[in-house]
Design a protein around this motif. Structure first.
Motif, short mmCIF file in Angstrom:
data_model
loop_
_atom_site.label_atom_id
_atom_site.label_comp_id
_atom_site.label_asym_id
_atom_site.label_seq_id
_atom_site.Cartn_x
_atom_site.Cartn_y
_atom_site.Cartn_z
N ASP A 210 0.66 -1.25 0.04
CA ASP A 210 0.09 0.14 -0.06
C ASP A 210 0.88 1.33 0.00
OD1 ASP A 210 -2.24 -1.59 0.08
OD2 ASP A 210 -2.57 -1.42 2.22
N LEU A 211 1.88 1.08 0.65
CA LEU A 211 2.83 2.31 0.70
C LEU A 211 3.55 2.82 -0.57
CD1 LEU A 211 4.52 4.46 2.57
CD2 LEU A 211 6.12 2.78 3.02
N SER A 291 8.99 1.06 11.95
CA SER A 291 7.67 1.40 12.30
C SER A 291 7.91 1.43 14.27
CB SER A 291 6.74 -0.06 12.45
OG SER A 291 7.25 -1.02 13.18
N ASP A 292 6.98 1.84 14.89
CA ASP A 292 7.22 1.98 16.34
C ASP A 292 6.97 0.70 17.00
OD1 ASP A 292 4.47 1.55 15.99
OD2 ASP A 292 3.90 3.39 16.76
N LEU A 308 2.04 2.81 12.11
CA LEU A 308 1.83 2.10 10.74
C LEU A 308 0.50 2.77 10.29
CD1 LEU A 308 2.71 -1.54 11.65
CD2 LEU A 308 4.28 0.03 10.19
N ASN A 309 0.85 4.03 9.56
CA ASN A 309 -0.14 4.65 8.90
C ASN A 309 0.43 5.09 7.41
OD1 ASN A 309 -1.33 7.32 7.98
ND2 ASN A 309 -2.97 6.68 9.34
N VAL A 310 -0.19 4.98 6.32
CA VAL A 310 0.27 4.83 5.01
C VAL A 310 0.66 6.44 4.87
CG1 VAL A 310 -0.07 4.69 2.65
CG2 VAL A 310 -0.29 2.61 4.13
N SER A 316 6.43 11.52 5.54
CA SER A 316 7.56 11.31 6.23
C SER A 316 8.79 10.90 5.15
CB SER A 316 7.72 10.36 7.33
OG SER A 316 9.17 10.43 8.03
N ILE A 317 8.59 10.07 4.15
CA ILE A 317 9.51 9.65 3.10
C ILE A 317 9.65 10.92 2.19
CG2 ILE A 317 9.60 8.14 0.94
CD1 ILE A 317 8.27 6.13 2.55
N LEU A 318 8.75 11.56 1.81
CA LEU A 318 9.02 12.66 1.00
C LEU A 318 9.95 13.91 1.62
CD1 LEU A 318 5.32 13.05 -0.41
CD2 LEU A 318 7.46 12.37 -1.75
#
Length: 349
Positions: A210-211, A291-292, A308-310, A316-318
């Motif tokens: 999904d990510l 992940s936490d 864990l929220n897409v 955060s990745i961007l």
């Protein structure tokens, strides 16, 4: 005087436990003792070519069942007469070490490499009974209790365990890597996001699908997957029509590849023990997004944690691939030499 040490592993595919043992065997000082490895899976052997060990000291069970495993273990103990049995196989260590103890092995070590408490909450009644029995055996005084992190120790032993952080090799910056697809991506100015791991429930590939899918319209981000046994993952991406991905398979030195190409490392696992891939990524200069559910003990200076929220992960990745922060990395606790000193002392006690 050399001790004979029998290591028990669940299999010899390329995973964190197997890679760590392989790295230990590459260091001369580890061979102050005589090492054998018993794989409790008859065909998982992908990492065997990397093991600095004579072929006759790498042993496999004949069949993938409990009777075959116990029979082979008994046969080997009677044959090589080990001074130490060092089991890396989670709950089943209880059974293997009980047999070893009854057969006269003087030193029995159970090594916890994972924190399974979250997933075990959903175990069946039969599984919960099995876990309780194994933990009861492992609580006995004949078992030396070792863990890769505090969380993994609590998971298998609850108390009276020693934590030893698994070491990683030193980054060799002289290695020149050449991966055509990755070279092309970098030439186009793309940011490469790395993930290392097999297709197991812990690695949470459903979340990863999904990510990655959420980035299909973003031509500047490419995801790179390192590891063997990812055919089903490739197929799922193909079914979804996702193209912003690369699979480079099982590689001998992922740290140098990340150093050459990587911009970010991600690990959205449901559970882990102490994922050395995160340490290697930080040493390679990559910020890490985890992940936490993963222990903070793996943070040596460049880790961020998220639930864990897409959408949170995408944002955060961007942000992270565009930001180049200078951070201080302290890897002293992840030393292979320290591991070898501790283990040699433990084997010799």
């Amino acid at each position: 005087m050399k001790k004979r040490v029998l290591h028990i592993v669940g299999g010899l595919d390329v995973g964190g436990i197997e890679k760590w043992i392989s790295n230990l065997l590459k260091v001369k000082e580890f061979h102050e003792n005589e090492h054998y490895i018993l794989s409790m899976h008859p065909t998982m052997d992908a990492i065997v070519p990397e093991l600095s060990l004579a072929e006759e000291k790498i042993l496999f069970v004949g069949k993938n069942n409990v009777l075959s495993r116990l029979s082979k273990l008994t046969e080997i103990i009677k044959d090589i007469k080990p001074d130490v049995v060092h089991s890396h196989s989670s709950y089943s260590s209880g059974l293997y070490l009980l047999v070893s103890h009854l057969l006269g092995v003087k030193k029995c070590i159970a090594h916890s490499h994972s924190d399974r408490r979250t997933v075990d909450k959903n175990a069946t009644l039969v599984k919960r009974v099995y876990i309780s029995v194994m933990k009861y055996i492992l609580s006995k005084n004949f078992v030396t209790k070792l863990a890769v992190s505090n969380d993994s120790g609590k998971s298998l032993f609850k108390k009276n365990y020693e934590v030893m952080y698994c070491g990683v090799p030193i980054l060799d910056k002289t290695i020149i890597n050449s991966y055509v697809e990755l070279d092309k991506a970098k030439q186009k100015g793309k940011k490469l996001v790395f993930h290392i791991g097999r297709d197991t429930p812990a690695k949470n590939f459903k979340f990863i699908y999904d990510l990655v899918d959420s980035f299909t319209s973003n031509k500047n981000i490419q995801f790179v997957f390192v590891g063997g046994g990812l055919d089903s993952v490739k197929n799922e991406f193909q079914l979804r029509g996702i193209r912003n991905i690369n699979f480079i398979g099982q590689v001998p030195d992922p740290m140098s590849i990340m150093h050459s190409y990587g911009d970010l490392f991600i690990l959205p696992s449901k559970w882990e023990g102490l994922p050395l891939s995160v340490v290697e990524a930080q040493l390679a200069g990559l910020p890490c997004l985890l992940s936490d559910k993963i222990t903070s003990e793996v943070n040596i200076g460049n880790v961020s944690y998220l639930e864990l929220n897409v959408e949170l992960w995408k944002s955060s990745i961007l942000e992270k691939v565009q930001t180049h922060k200078v951070v201080t990395i302290d890897s002293r606790k992840f030393s292979l030499i320290n591991n070898i000193d501790e283990l040699n002392n433990m084997y010799g006690d």
